[in-house]
Design a protein around this motif. Structure first.
Motif, PDB file in Angstrom:
ATOM      1  N   ARG A  84       0.856  -1.195   0.000  1.00  0.00           N
ATOM      2  CA  ARG A  84       0.000   0.000   0.000  1.00  0.00           C
ATOM      3  C   ARG A  84       0.888   1.240   0.000  1.00  0.00           C
ATOM      4  N   GLU A  85       1.463   1.529  -1.145  1.00  0.00           N
ATOM      5  CA  GLU A  85       2.474   2.576  -1.240  1.00  0.00           C
ATOM      6  C   GLU A  85       1.941   3.965  -0.892  1.00  0.00           C
ATOM      7  N   GLN A  86       0.787   4.323  -1.426  1.00  0.00           N
ATOM      8  CA  GLN A  86       0.248   5.661  -1.168  1.00  0.00           C
ATOM      9  C   GLN A  86      -0.155   5.832   0.292  1.00  0.00           C
ATOM     10  N   ASP A  87      -0.734   4.783   0.872  1.00  0.00           N
ATOM     11  CA  ASP A  87      -1.075   4.838   2.301  1.00  0.00           C
ATOM     12  C   ASP A  87       0.188   5.022   3.129  1.00  0.00           C
ATOM     13  N   SER A  88       1.229   4.321   2.739  1.00  0.00           N
ATOM     14  CA  SER A  88       2.492   4.402   3.466  1.00  0.00           C
ATOM     15  C   SER A  88       3.046   5.820   3.454  1.00  0.00           C
ATOM     16  N   LEU A  89       3.023   6.440   2.306  1.00  0.00           N
ATOM     17  CA  LEU A  89       3.513   7.813   2.197  1.00  0.00           C
ATOM     18  C   LEU A  89       2.696   8.745   3.087  1.00  0.00           C
ATOM     19  N   ALA A  90       1.386   8.572   3.080  1.00  0.00           N
ATOM     20  CA  ALA A  90       0.515   9.418   3.911  1.00  0.00           C
ATOM     21  C   ALA A  90       0.788   9.198   5.400  1.00  0.00           C
ATOM     22  N   TYR A  91       0.995   7.950   5.806  1.00  0.00           N
ATOM     23  CA  TYR A  91       1.273   7.668   7.217  1.00  0.00           C
ATOM     24  C   TYR A  91       2.599   8.292   7.656  1.00  0.00           C
ATOM     25  N   PHE A  92       3.618   8.183   6.827  1.00  0.00           N
ATOM     26  CA  PHE A  92       4.911   8.776   7.196  1.00  0.00           C
ATOM     27  C   PHE A  92       4.829  10.299   7.247  1.00  0.00           C
ATOM     28  N   GLN A  93       4.088  10.895   6.315  1.00  0.00           N
ATOM     29  CA  GLN A  93       3.907  12.344   6.361  1.00  0.00           C
ATOM     30  C   GLN A  93       3.198  12.755   7.647  1.00  0.00           C
ATOM     31  N   ARG A  94       2.204  11.982   8.046  1.00  0.00           N
ATOM     32  CA  ARG A  94       1.477  12.278   9.290  1.00  0.00           C
ATOM     33  C   ARG A  94       2.381  12.123  10.501  1.00  0.00           C
ATOM     34  N   ALA A  95       3.232  11.097  10.509  1.00  0.00           N
ATOM     35  CA  ALA A  95       4.161  10.900  11.623  1.00  0.00           C
ATOM     36  C   ALA A  95       5.106  12.089  11.756  1.00  0.00           C
ATOM     37  N   VAL A  96       5.588  12.595  10.628  1.00  0.00           N
ATOM     38  CA  VAL A  96       6.479  13.758  10.661  1.00  0.00           C
ATOM     39  C   VAL A  96       5.722  14.994  11.155  1.00  0.00           C
ATOM     40  N   GLU A  97       4.483  15.150  10.726  1.00  0.00           N
ATOM     41  CA  GLU A  97       3.676  16.284  11.204  1.00  0.00           C
ATOM     42  C   GLU A  97       3.488  16.217  12.720  1.00  0.00           C
ATOM     43  N   LEU A  98       3.285  15.032  13.246  1.00  0.00           N
ATOM     44  CA  LEU A  98       3.058  14.881  14.689  1.00  0.00           C
ATOM     45  C   LEU A  98       4.273  15.271  15.518  1.00  0.00           C
ATOM     46  N   VAL A  99       5.473  15.057  14.984  1.00  0.00           N
ATOM     47  CA  VAL A  99       6.690  15.353  15.750  1.00  0.00           C
ATOM     48  C   VAL A  99       7.382  16.633  15.305  1.00  0.00           C
ATOM     49  N   SER A 100       6.796  17.357  14.358  1.00  0.00           N
ATOM     50  CA  SER A 100       7.468  18.547  13.825  1.00  0.00           C
ATOM     51  C   SER A 100       7.684  19.622  14.876  1.00  0.00           C
ATOM     52  N   GLU A 101       6.794  19.725  15.844  1.00  0.00           N
ATOM     53  CA  GLU A 101       6.914  20.740  16.887  1.00  0.00           C
ATOM     54  C   GLU A 101       7.663  20.243  18.124  1.00  0.00           C
ATOM     55  N   SER A 102       7.947  18.961  18.175  1.00  0.00           N
ATOM     56  CA  SER A 102       8.589  18.400  19.370  1.00  0.00           C
ATOM     57  C   SER A 102      10.101  18.601  19.313  1.00  0.00           C
ATOM     58  N   PRO A 103      10.760  18.558  20.465  1.00  0.00           N
ATOM     59  CA  PRO A 103      12.223  18.646  20.479  1.00  0.00           C
ATOM     60  C   PRO A 103      12.832  17.381  19.877  1.00  0.00           C
ATOM     61  N   PRO A 104      14.108  17.423  19.536  1.00  0.00           N
ATOM     62  CA  PRO A 104      14.747  16.233  18.955  1.00  0.00           C
ATOM     63  C   PRO A 104      14.570  15.015  19.859  1.00  0.00           C
ATOM     64  N   SER A 105      14.220  13.887  19.237  1.00  0.00           N
ATOM     65  CA  SER A 105      14.039  12.635  19.961  1.00  0.00           C
ATOM     66  C   SER A 105      14.271  11.477  18.998  1.00  0.00           C
ATOM     67  N   ALA A 106      14.384  10.287  19.556  1.00  0.00           N
ATOM     68  CA  ALA A 106      14.565   9.092  18.722  1.00  0.00           C
ATOM     69  C   ALA A 106      13.334   8.860  17.849  1.00  0.00           C
TER      70      ALA A 106
END
Length: 161
Positions: A91-113
């Motif tokens: 599910r390539e397109q779903d995968s891209l959307a999920y990774f984009q969402r994960a990055v959005e969720l941590v974009s405001e957070s301080p550096p972390s693993a």
């Protein structure tokens, strides 16, 4: 901190699902062979798709139990796993959307693993979609974050991208 009975059950359920995801994440890298006949006639009888469908269902269930506003890092980690499982399931397109969402969720957070893994995964998926310039930029960002927090695995993934 006192939490109610409902919250305790929710966290226990979430912990069980996350343990299953760890197991399924390891299992998805293993190939299942069912040998028949001589060595030259062995075929791929098993498939990873049922296990991946199971992993996707568990990851989605776990994500529904997490409040993205209250626990953005946990939500990002689960979303990143969901992206990995989606890619493995085709599910390539779903995968891209999920990774984009994960990055959005941590974009405001301080550096972390978790942030480093989300960025590295997003870079990998962008590369696999032939979006090379964005993949290189995202990989550089992942390397910087990974080095700041000592996330060696995330750094290795980003360097390989």
């Amino acid at each position: 901190m006192i939490i109610g009975r409902f919250e305790q059950r929710r966290y226990r359920k979430l912990a069980r699902i996350e343990q299953r995801l760890d197991f399924l994440g390891e299992a998805r890298h293993q190939r299942i062979f069912a040998p028949t006949g001589d060595r030259r006639q062995r075929r791929h009888r098993g498939t990873r798709l049922p296990a991946l469908a199971h992993a996707l269902a568990h990851a989605q269930k776990a994500l529904m139990l997490v409040d993205e506003q209250a626990e953005p890092l946990r939500a990002a980690a689960l979303t990143e796993r969901l992206g990995s499982f989606s890619w493995s399931a085709g599910r390539e397109q779903d995968s891209l959307a999920y990774f984009q969402r994960a990055v959005e969720l941590v974009s405001e957070s301080p550096p972390s693993a978790v942030r480093a893994h989300a960025l590295a995964g997003h870079a990998r998926i962008l590369m696999l979609h032939w979006i090379d310039t964005a993949a290189a930029q995202r990989a550089e960002e992942a390397i910087d974050v990974a080095r700041q927090v000592g996330a060696v695995a995330a750094e290795a993934h980003a360097l390989n991208t």
